[in-house]
Scaffold this motif. Structure first.
Motif, PDB file in Angstrom:
ATOM      1  N   THR A   1     -13.233 -12.993 -34.707  1.00 31.83           N
ATOM      2  CA  THR A   1     -13.094 -11.869 -35.619  1.00 31.83           C
ATOM      3  C   THR A   1     -12.343 -12.336 -36.861  1.00 31.83           C
ATOM      4  OG1 THR A   1     -12.966 -10.369 -33.759  1.00 31.83           O
ATOM      5  CG2 THR A   1     -12.225  -9.524 -35.870  1.00 31.83           C
ATOM      6  N   ALA A   2     -12.976 -12.077 -38.019  1.00 25.34           N
ATOM      7  CA  ALA A   2     -12.365 -12.494 -39.272  1.00 25.34           C
ATOM      8  C   ALA A   2     -11.719 -11.295 -39.934  1.00 25.34           C
ATOM      9  CB  ALA A   2     -13.418 -13.099 -40.189  1.00 25.34           C
ATOM     10  N   THR A   3     -10.497 -11.470 -40.422  1.00 26.47           N
ATOM     11  CA  THR A   3      -9.840 -10.414 -41.183  1.00 26.47           C
ATOM     12  C   THR A   3      -9.683 -10.896 -42.614  1.00 26.47           C
ATOM     13  OG1 THR A   3      -8.624  -9.893 -39.191  1.00 26.47           O
ATOM     14  CG2 THR A   3      -7.864  -8.869 -41.239  1.00 26.47           C
ATOM     15  N   VAL A   4     -10.280 -10.116 -43.535  1.00 28.59           N
ATOM     16  CA  VAL A   4     -10.194 -10.466 -44.947  1.00 28.59           C
ATOM     17  C   VAL A   4      -9.152  -9.539 -45.571  1.00 28.59           C
ATOM     18  CG1 VAL A   4     -11.430 -10.575 -47.134  1.00 28.59           C
ATOM     19  CG2 VAL A   4     -12.613 -11.122 -44.988  1.00 28.59           C
ATOM     20  N   THR A   5      -8.080 -10.101 -46.110  1.00 29.06           N
ATOM     21  CA  THR A   5      -7.025  -9.286 -46.727  1.00 29.06           C
ATOM     22  C   THR A   5      -6.919  -9.665 -48.195  1.00 29.06           C
ATOM     23  OG1 THR A   5      -5.881  -9.486 -44.629  1.00 29.06           O
ATOM     24  CG2 THR A   5      -4.651  -8.513 -46.458  1.00 29.06           C
ATOM     25  N   PHE A   6      -6.993  -8.658 -49.068  1.00 30.49           N
ATOM     26  CA  PHE A   6      -6.863  -8.946 -50.492  1.00 30.49           C
ATOM     27  C   PHE A   6      -5.396  -8.949 -50.861  1.00 30.49           C
ATOM     28  CE2 PHE A   6     -11.161  -7.588 -50.022  1.00 30.49           C
ATOM     29  CZ  PHE A   6     -11.846  -8.477 -50.823  1.00 30.49           C
ATOM     30  N   THR A   7      -4.958 -10.059 -51.462  1.00 31.36           N
ATOM     31  CA  THR A   7      -3.530 -10.193 -51.765  1.00 31.36           C
ATOM     32  C   THR A   7      -3.254 -10.134 -53.254  1.00 31.36           C
ATOM     33  OG1 THR A   7      -3.807 -12.563 -51.742  1.00 31.36           O
ATOM     34  CG2 THR A   7      -2.990 -11.543 -49.726  1.00 31.36           C
ATOM     35  N   ASP A   8      -4.274 -10.391 -54.059  1.00 28.90           N
ATOM     36  CA  ASP A   8      -4.026 -10.394 -55.486  1.00 28.90           C
ATOM     37  C   ASP A   8      -5.239  -9.817 -56.197  1.00 28.90           C
ATOM     38  OD1 ASP A   8      -1.807 -11.669 -57.264  1.00 28.90           O
ATOM     39  OD2 ASP A   8      -3.688 -11.835 -58.329  1.00 28.90           O
ATOM     40  N   SER A   9      -5.198  -8.509 -56.412  1.00 25.73           N
ATOM     41  CA  SER A   9      -6.364  -7.841 -56.948  1.00 25.73           C
ATOM     42  C   SER A   9      -5.946  -6.897 -58.062  1.00 25.73           C
ATOM     43  CB  SER A   9      -7.036  -7.050 -55.824  1.00 25.73           C
ATOM     44  OG  SER A   9      -7.908  -6.092 -56.370  1.00 25.73           O
ATOM     45  N   THR A  10      -6.755  -6.849 -59.117  1.00 27.06           N
ATOM     46  CA  THR A  10      -6.476  -5.886 -60.184  1.00 27.06           C
ATOM     47  C   THR A  10      -7.525  -4.782 -60.165  1.00 27.06           C
ATOM     48  OG1 THR A  10      -7.724  -7.294 -61.686  1.00 27.06           O
ATOM     49  CG2 THR A  10      -5.334  -7.526 -61.693  1.00 27.06           C
ATOM     50  N   TRP A  11      -8.487  -4.872 -59.253  1.00 27.84           N
ATOM     51  CA  TRP A  11      -9.579  -3.923 -59.192  1.00 27.84           C
ATOM     52  C   TRP A  11      -9.118  -2.676 -58.442  1.00 27.84           C
ATOM     53  CZ3 TRP A  11     -14.379  -3.183 -55.923  1.00 27.84           C
ATOM     54  CH2 TRP A  11     -15.434  -2.630 -56.701  1.00 27.84           C
ATOM     55  N   ASN A  12      -9.303  -1.509 -59.062  1.00 27.28           N
ATOM     56  CA  ASN A  12      -8.761  -0.264 -58.509  1.00 27.28           C
ATOM     57  C   ASN A  12      -9.243   0.032 -57.103  1.00 27.28           C
ATOM     58  OD1 ASN A  12      -7.179   0.396 -60.577  1.00 27.28           O
ATOM     59  ND2 ASN A  12      -8.720   1.603 -61.670  1.00 27.28           N
TER      60      ASN A  12
ATOM     61  N   VAL B   1     -17.151  -9.451 -37.605  1.00 26.13           N
ATOM     62  CA  VAL B   1     -17.338 -10.145 -36.333  1.00 26.13           C
ATOM     63  C   VAL B   1     -18.302 -11.304 -36.547  1.00 26.13           C
ATOM     64  CG1 VAL B   1     -18.183  -9.916 -33.983  1.00 26.13           C
ATOM     65  CG2 VAL B   1     -16.933  -8.042 -35.041  1.00 26.13           C
ATOM     66  N   LYS B   2     -17.970 -12.453 -35.991  1.00 22.90           N
ATOM     67  CA  LYS B   2     -18.793 -13.637 -36.190  1.00 22.90           C
ATOM     68  C   LYS B   2     -20.096 -13.481 -35.412  1.00 22.90           C
ATOM     69  CE  LYS B   2     -18.229 -18.583 -36.596  1.00 22.90           C
ATOM     70  NZ  LYS B   2     -17.273 -19.688 -36.521  1.00 22.90           N
ATOM     71  N   THR B   3     -21.228 -13.713 -36.097  1.00 19.34           N
ATOM     72  CA  THR B   3     -22.515 -13.593 -35.425  1.00 19.34           C
ATOM     73  C   THR B   3     -23.249 -14.914 -35.367  1.00 19.34           C
ATOM     74  OG1 THR B   3     -23.269 -12.746 -37.542  1.00 19.34           O
ATOM     75  CG2 THR B   3     -22.958 -11.145 -35.784  1.00 19.34           C
ATOM     76  N   SER B   4     -22.826 -15.872 -36.169  1.00 19.22           N
ATOM     77  CA  SER B   4     -23.501 -17.159 -36.140  1.00 19.22           C
ATOM     78  C   SER B   4     -22.568 -18.222 -36.689  1.00 19.22           C
ATOM     79  CB  SER B   4     -24.780 -17.095 -36.989  1.00 19.22           C
ATOM     80  OG  SER B   4     -25.160 -18.394 -37.374  1.00 19.22           O
ATOM     81  N   GLY B   5     -22.699 -19.419 -36.165  1.00 18.06           N
ATOM     82  CA  GLY B   5     -21.881 -20.520 -36.661  1.00 18.06           C
ATOM     83  C   GLY B   5     -22.491 -21.156 -37.893  1.00 18.06           C
ATOM     84  N   THR B   6     -23.720 -20.720 -38.238  1.00 14.57           N
ATOM     85  CA  THR B   6     -24.400 -21.304 -39.392  1.00 14.57           C
ATOM     86  C   THR B   6     -24.399 -20.296 -40.533  1.00 14.57           C
ATOM     87  OG1 THR B   6     -25.887 -22.136 -37.716  1.00 14.57           O
ATOM     88  CG2 THR B   6     -26.452 -22.625 -40.011  1.00 14.57           C
ATOM     89  N   PRO B   7     -23.750 -20.623 -41.605  1.00 16.95           N
ATOM     90  CA  PRO B   7     -23.727 -19.681 -42.728  1.00 16.95           C
ATOM     91  C   PRO B   7     -25.084 -19.621 -43.410  1.00 16.95           C
ATOM     92  CG  PRO B   7     -22.600 -21.714 -43.323  1.00 16.95           C
ATOM     93  CD  PRO B   7     -22.988 -21.849 -41.886  1.00 16.95           C
ATOM     94  N   ASN B   8     -25.389 -18.493 -43.990  1.00 17.90           N
ATOM     95  CA  ASN B   8     -26.652 -18.323 -44.705  1.00 17.90           C
ATOM     96  C   ASN B   8     -26.299 -17.659 -46.033  1.00 17.90           C
ATOM     97  OD1 ASN B   8     -29.266 -18.023 -45.425  1.00 17.90           O
ATOM     98  ND2 ASN B   8     -29.675 -16.291 -44.057  1.00 17.90           N
ATOM     99  N   LEU B   9     -25.999 -18.482 -47.010  1.00 17.93           N
ATOM    100  CA  LEU B   9     -25.476 -17.964 -48.274  1.00 17.93           C
ATOM    101  C   LEU B   9     -26.491 -17.105 -48.992  1.00 17.93           C
ATOM    102  CD1 LEU B   9     -23.609 -21.123 -49.593  1.00 17.93           C
ATOM    103  CD2 LEU B   9     -22.618 -19.097 -48.546  1.00 17.93           C
TER     104      LEU B   9
END
Lengths: 468, 119
Positions: A434-445, A456-464
């Motif tokens: 499980t990945a947690t993305v936390t924004f620490t430096d943002s100016t966007w309202n 939640v991780k669904t694959s070990g292969t990224p698909n950009l």
């Protein structure tokens, strides 16, 4: 003589680190340099006999008479100050050989000079006045440490500094513009990082090493480089904390302090112009770390460390091929017959301890899904040019496709461009898929600082996702 | 006045201006409370003030007396402020004061008197 051996093997470590620093500075996390210097300091300051109180006494009897006199006297001096539990050397006192006097007199003079100048500075620092500023008070509350940290101001200072290890005080220049919260925050955070990492203690140890090894030019080099590297490591920590987007304004803060220093610098600052230039360069070039270089460097340092620590024992007991460095050391000295009583465990411990632990990159790379909307929300891929590509999709809000990630001991720090074309950064931590993305430096309202999303991780292969 | 006192020394002077002649011990106690200085620090600063001719010391008990009036230091500090920040022009200082804050009529009257005394 043991002292010469310590100095020589310590010197080899210093040389290795100094060369690494010159060659691969830009490619390495700056934090490893203070760790490497700590290793060199340990080598310079800890006589192996201290780690082996039981083994030392019989060993003395087997050393040549001349060496015994010297090392006995040297050891007693080395250990007296530290109060280490080593029995007094059998024959110190009346018979002081000329070599010993030749060593101890300059060492004592240097120690006296350093102590007096430190006491003078401290007397000046203590005349500082408390800072009564609401922003600073709040900042201190938000950054608690077990030790009580004080912020005070002093006339005549051109840059902030910290003194004291047990009761640290951050001294700010009288001319500080307290209304510029951004600058004040940088200065406080930088000093706070010094305090957290006990950098002043390290400087004191470096000064001690300088007194003991005053005859070794490499130790003088180390003392100078330690001062620089502690700053670089703090700068790096700061950039990591505030996000790469702020590096420019941080660099500008440093430059404006440099400008002010031009006018008057009453308490000699050890930074030459050169060092400031080095800092600015390092700040602007941060994030180019390469894992390969790091691995190679750590392997190299581990090898040299084992060599340097092993060389000390003068031992023929090495369980692997004796490296040339070890031979030089023992040949250069007369007591190659020092009993090989040193313990290999101790050496291994010392060489592993200070290295930094980065999380496993494989745990991060892959494709993640937002469990609430069941849409792909996060991609983390390795960037062949170094670092990581990070793409974050926030359902029905926005997508950040140009993220640049950097793996740190805390997690993956990333910087991207938000919908208003401003830099936005944060940190991704992964545990149990499980990945947690936390924004620490943002100016966007719509994404205030501290906003966090879970994927939640669904694959070990990224698909950009393609940019268009 | 041609004595330049630093902020920490002015802090010591403030105690004397406020309380009249007192012992060094008393100054040290007050400043320990106010700014957290230990005795040695305060004594160092008192000695510096004595060296600069700002404090006179007499026995017994290390009695300290201010030799410089508060107004002299204030004037010197104001002059320095005007020279450093406002380019040597008191008008600039006034412009800044007037632009930044609303002044009461009594404050304005005082300022006017100050300017008249200036020349």
């Amino acid at each position: 003589m043991r002292l010469l051996q310590m100095s020589l093997s310590g010197g080899i470590l210093i040389l290795t680190v100094a060369v690494l620093r010159a060659v691969a500075m830009d490619r390495l996390p700056k934090r490893i340099f203070p760790a490497l210097w700590a290793l060199a300091l340990a080598r310079l300051l800890i006589p192996a006999t201290l780690s082996l109180p039981g083994g030392r006494v019989p060993s003395l009897g087997t050393i040549g008479r001349e060496t015994q006199k010297i090392s006995g006297a040297v050891l007693s001096v080395l250990t007296e100050g530290g109060g280490a539990a080593v029995p007094a050397a059998p024959d110190r006192g009346p018979r002081l050989p000329a070599e010993f006097l030749l060593w101890i007199v300059p060492a004592a003079v240097l120690a006296l000079i350093l102590t007096v100048s430190w006491l003078r500075c401290r007397r000046e620092f203590r005349t500082s006045l408390p800072v009564e500023d609401a922003f600073v008070a709040r900042w201190l509350r938000e950054h608690p440490l077990r030790r009580k940290v004080e912020v005070r101001e002093l006339t005549g200072l051109s840059t902030p500094l910290t003194y004291g290890v047990v009761k640290p005080v951050i001294l700010m220049p009288k001319a500080t513009d307290w209304s510029s919260h951004r600058q004040v925050r940088y200065m406080l955070f930088h000093e706070y990082t010094h305090i957290r990492r006990f950098d002043n203690l390290m400087k004191a140890l470096a000064a001690a090493a300088l007194c003991v090894h005053w005859f070794n030019p490499l130790v003088w080099l180390m003392a100078a480089l330690i001062n620089r590297d502690l700053e670089l490591a703090c700068d790096e920590c700061l950039i990591r904390h505030f996000g790469g987007g702020e590096r420019k304004s941080y660099a500008m803060t440093l430059l404006s302090m440099e400008e002010r220093r031009g006018a008057a610098a009453p308490f000699g600052s050890y930074f030459s112009k050169n060092a400031t230039e080095e800092r600015i360069n390092a700040i602007m070039k941060a994030n180019k770390n390469s894992l390969v270089v790091l691995v190679v460097v750590l392997a190299l340092v581990a090898a040299v460390t084992v060599t340097a620590f092993a060389a000390f024992g003068g031992g023929k007991s090495g369980n692997d091929a004796e490296p040339p460095a070890g031979d030089t050391v023992t040949d250069g000295d007369k007591d190659a017959e020092t009993p090989a009583e040193r313990d290999d465990d101790k050496d291994a411990d010392a060489s592993v301890k200070p290295e930094e632990q980065l999380p496993d990159a494989a745990a991060y790379i892959g494709e993640y899904t937002d469990p609430d909307s069941d849409t792909v929300g996060l991609e983390i891929a390795e960037n062949p040019a170094g670092g990581y590509v990070v793409q974050i999709g926030i359902y029905r809000l926005t997508s950040l496709t140009d993220g640049v990630g950097l793996l740190t001991s805390e997690g993956m720090v990333f910087t991207a461009t938000d919908a208003d074309s401003n830099p936005i950064s944060g940190i991704i931590t992964v545990s149990d898929g499980t990945a947690t993305v936390t924004f620490t430096d943002s100016t966007w309202n719509y994404l205030p600082n501290g906003t966090a999303f879970r994927y939640v991780k669904t694959s070990g292969t990224p698909n950009l996702w393609s940019e268009n | 006045m041609n004595v330049k006192l630093f902020d920490s020394e002015i802090k010591v002077m403030h105690v004397l201006w406020r309380e009249g002649p007192v012992t060094a011990k008393h100054i040290s106690d007050v400043l320990k409370e106010e700014v957290g200085w230990n005795m040695n620090t305060t004594y160092t600063l008192i000695k510096r003030c004595i060296g600069k001719g700002a404090i006179e010391r007499s026995e017994p008990n290390f009695m300290c007396r201010a030799l410089i009036p508060k107004e002299a230091v204030q004037e010197a500090e104001t002059n320095e402020l005007i020279n450093k920040i406002y380019d040597g022009s008191p008008e600039n200082l006034f412009a800044a004061l007037l632009g930044k804050k609303k002044l009461t009529s009594s404050q304005i009257r005082k300022l006017r008197e100050f300017v008249e005394d200036w020349e």
